[in-house]
Each structure stands twice: as structure tokens, then as C-alpha cells.
Design a protein around this motif. Structure first.
Motif: not given
Length: 460
Positions: A84-88, A76-78
Motif C-alpha cells: 500500500v502506497l499512501g500519504d503518510v 512493483e511492491v503494490v
């Protein structure tokens, strides 16, 4: 879930307060969140969160806990706000001990967005719950108790423009953050206030937001630079909503970054990488410079109190607030929400003692990470027992090995993201990789950034 009472109150609509309200909604007929601010119409900074204009991001553990409490929160935030969601471990550049860690694919998924966006989405989800409401512009003046002062029965509060009133509750949770009045309220009721632990760090960082281009950082979502000798300066640049970067940089004990273009760039050039500097040098500024000062990490030892009133809890940053450069606060609050849920499932008896012990166990790890790393700075005052000195030495060796070993880098980042305990880095398999990675030490050399700074200084 079993019902433990008709009404619970949460003081403070911070991330911690909202998470506490979410948990309480499963155990109390009604939950009221009392907030001294007015909520912004849009996801904008507010007065009660002075750090809200600076760099934020949800560590992998915090992102996972919020998703569990509020399914669909991350996407939802994205989708709605451009987070941005990502692989840390793969999408972010990490530099510590002046070493760049090797990137590699992992299951560490973090969420990048501004604090107002993270909080705004969470607040809307909480207030959508049928039994949760909020009272804005509501200042809590103190606690209401039974005649013997053994049990909290509510709060004395004043909504702006109205006389003070007592709002009754079966449970009151203080989530007002570092500036919590709980210690003073307890003392006024005849209770011993909690002992404080402080580590003076004098952190100040300067922040500005810039336009983000797809080619910046080679497409990575951000870069984090942890302070190390010789100058101990920190820097972070993270992707935010609306195609922007948020950039913060600063140092310990009065080593402030300038709040003007030339000085800010010169300060960034002293970091052990030029990558933040190079993006900022050509990027379009979207905001003015802002500063945030943080004098000390502070921990209040509620778990050590012999007496505590019934039906009252302290939560989140009101228990412990860390050096913000480590980004632990929101994730620790999420972990405490899980602990509160477990304690409430066991019933209301002896709730404070059980919760404070659980919270102390949660806080121990991020406190040791933050304080232990800060005490690497020779001018930060604090005890440095042999084990702490060994751990800091070992982590330095781990970084050297992790420059070419993404498995080691991911193991370290699992600890940073509070997914694994620090003891996991001492396992035989990890220790062997650290030893193997240090068998051929690389001769030390001045960082490119320091060399650039020296050349610029010499030519000026």
C-alpha cells in the motif's frame, strides 16, 4: 562510475546488506553477498530476521531512496504483492503525547508491506544485477588480512556441508545487523573495538495479523500511537498485503502485552484511542500471537576509532540499532547507502574514516529522535540535559497545536520520516504556529480508552 576493484563482499543479505550491494555493484567488477540463511522460495519470514514477523513500513525518505536506486520498486511492491502506497500525513492516524494530529495532504509518500515482501522484492532486484551474486547458507567465521594486519583481504567462510575457505575481496562490508561480530574481529586483529552507547528500554511488543475490511479506520491506511503517560504503551496498526492488518502493541521495561484474545484487547483498551481495539475486536485473526523483545538501543562509535583496517566497512544496524517502534532502521540503511555511494565516488583512500563520519552524521538525527523520546519515560535511564528537556516540552506543545493544524502536523511528520532535520521545527514560522496553537489551552481530560478500561475494571 570508476572501477575500484575486482571483487567486493557484503556479509548479510538484510535490507542494509542488499542496499550496500546495490551501491558496490557500480564500483566493483563483481559483488558477492554472503548470507547464513537460505532464502525462502516465497516472501516468507526467515530465521535471520527475527523481527520480520512484526510491523514494518518504509518511511517516506526510505521509500524515496529505494525508488531512486531501483526505479519502479514501490509500484512493483503494490502491483505484485498488494503493498500500500499512501500519504503518510493524510492516510495514517498519528497519536503522540495523547494527542491526535490533524490529517492533511502532503508529499510524504510511504510504503506499507510486510518485511518479507519488502526484502523479497529488494533481493530479487539486487540479484538481477549482472555482477551481483549471493551465497546462501554461508557462515562467515572471521576476516582474512595481509601479514601486517593493516588491510582486510577477504573473509573466512564456510558454506553448509563444506570445509572453511578464504574468499578474497578488495572490500568487505559487514551488514550483519545488531549481532555483528566486527568488534570481536577487530579486537582479535589487535585493533581497539568501538565504544558502545546503550539506552536500556526493555521494549516488548506482541503482534498479530488480522483481516482488513475497507471500512476499517474510516478507510485510513493505519494508526500509530506513541507511548505517553500514564502507562507509556505503544500501539500500531498498519495495512499490509492481501487485505490484512498487522497490529503490534507493547510497553517499556517489562510492561508486556498479553498473547491471548481477552488480554490483548484489554491492553489495547488502555491506549489513548479505542480505534485499534475496535478493529481488532471484530476482525478475523490470520496468525497466532508473536512476541519480540528489544532490550536496548545500541550505537557503536566507529567514527571515533583512531585505527581501522583498510578495505573494511561496517554498515546499517551493525553501526546502530534503534528502538524499533520508530520504524527508522530501513530508512537509515538507505541513507547510509547514499553516503557510501558518495564516498566511493571520491575513491578508496581513507574510505573507512570518511564513511563512518558520514554514517555518524546520518545516525545522529534518528538516534536523538528515538532516545530523546524514550527518555521522556521517567524510568528509562539516561542523561537529560536542559536542551533535551526543553525539546521534549516543546514537542508536547507542538502536538497540542497540531491537533488542529495540519501544517504543523506535516512539519513534525517530515522530521519523523527523516525528510527534514529536527531543527526545522524551531524555525520562526513553526514556533509562531506552536505559540498560536497554545494560546487557549484545552483543559486536560482522561482519554476515552482509559475511561473504558476503568469501567471494565470496575465491572469485573
Amino acid at each position: 562510475m570508476k572501477n575500484l576493484g575486482k571483487h567486493a563482499i557484503v556479509i548479510g543479505a538484510s535490507m542494509g546488506g542488499l542496499l550496500a550491494a546495490r551501491v558496490l555493484s557500480d564500483f566493483y567488477t563483481n559483488v558477492t553477498v554472503l548470507e547464513r540463511d537460505a532464502f525462502p522460495a516465497a516472501d516468507a519470514p526467515r530465521k535471520g530476521v527475527p523481527q520480520g514477523r512484526h510491523t514494518h513500513g518504509l518511511l517516506a525518505r526510505g521509500s524515496a531512496v529505494l525508488e531512486a536506486f531501483f526505479p519502479g520498486y514501490n509500484t512493483e511492491v503494490v502491483a505484485q504483492s498488494g503493498g500500500v502506497l499512501g500519504d503518510v500525513a493524510n492516510d495514517v492516524i498519528w497519536i503522540g503525547h495523547n494527542v491526535r494530529l490533524a490529517n492533511g495532504a502532503s508529499d510524504l509518500i510511504g510504503l506499507l508491506a510486510s518485511r518479507p515482501v519488502l526484502e523479497g522484492h529488494l533481493r530479487r532486484r539486487v540479484l538481477e544485477l549482472r555482477n551481483v551474486r549471493a551465497m546462501e547458507n554461508c557462515a562467515v567465521r572471521g576476516l582474512a588480512t595481509d601479514p601486517g594486519r593493516k588491510s582486510v583481504t577477504g573473509v573466512r567462510a564456510c558454506v553448509e556441508g563444506k570445509p572453511e575457505e578464504t574468499i578474497h575481496a578488495d572490500l568487505v562490508v559487514d551488514a550483519t545487523g545488531r549481532g555483528s561480530s566486527s568488534a570481536a574481529w577487530l579486537e582479535a586483529l589487535g585493533y581497539q573495538p568501538p565504544a558502545d552507547e546503550k539506552v536500556e528500554i526493555g521494549i516488548c511488543y506482541t503482534t498479530r495479523t488480522y483481516r482488513r475490511r475497507p471500512t476499517d479506520l474510516g478507510g485510513k491506511h493505519g494508526i500509530v500511537v506513541a507511548g505517553s503517560a500514564p502507562n507509556w504503551r505503544n500501539g500500531v496498526m498498519l495495512a499490509q498485503e492481501r487485505d490484512s492488518w498487522i497490529v503490534s502493541t507493547g510497553g517499556f521495561l517489562g510492561d508486556d502485552a498479553p498473547d491471548n484474545d481477552q488480554g490483548f484487547l484489554a491492553y489495547l483498551a488502555t491506549l489513548p484511542t479505542m480505534e485499534i481495539h475496535d478493529v481488532v475486536a471484530r476482525a478475523e485473526p490470520l496468525t497466532d500471537f508473536r512476541r519480540f523483545r528489544y532490550v536496548s538501543s545500541l550505537r557503536r562509535r566507529y567514527e571515533r576509532l583512531a585505527r581501522f583496517p583498510e578495505n573494511y566497512l561496517v554498515f546499517g544496524d551493525a553501526i546502530c540499532s534503534f528502538n524499533p517502534v520508530y520504524g527508522q532502521g530501513m530508512t537509515v540503511a538507505a541513507e547510509e547507502a547514499l553516503a557510501l555511494q558518495q564516498c566511493l565516488r571520491a575513491g578508496p583512500n581513507d574510505l573507512a574514516r570518511r564513511f563512518f563520519r558520514a554514517a555518524a552524521h546520518i545516525v545522529d538525527i534518528p538516534w536523538d529522535i528515538a532516545v530523546g523520546n524514550d527518555l521522556r519515560h521517567p524510568e528509562v535511564k539516561g542523561a537529560r540535559p536542559p536542551m533535551r528537556r526543553f525539546i521534549n516540552w516543546y514537542i508536547g506543545k507542538l502536538h497540542l497545536a497540531a491537533a488542529h493544524d495540519s501544517t504543523l502536523a506535516t512539519a513534525f511528520l517530515k522530521v519523523v520520516n527523516l525528510m527534514m532535520p529536527p531543527s526545522s521545527l524551531l524555525s520562526p514560522a513553526i514556533a509562531m504556529r506552536v505559540w498560536q496553537g497554545n494560546r487557549r489551552p484545552v483543559p486536560s481530560a482522561p482519554s476515552p480508552a482509559i475511561e473504558v478500561a476503568r469501567r471494565n475494571s470496575a465491572s469485573s
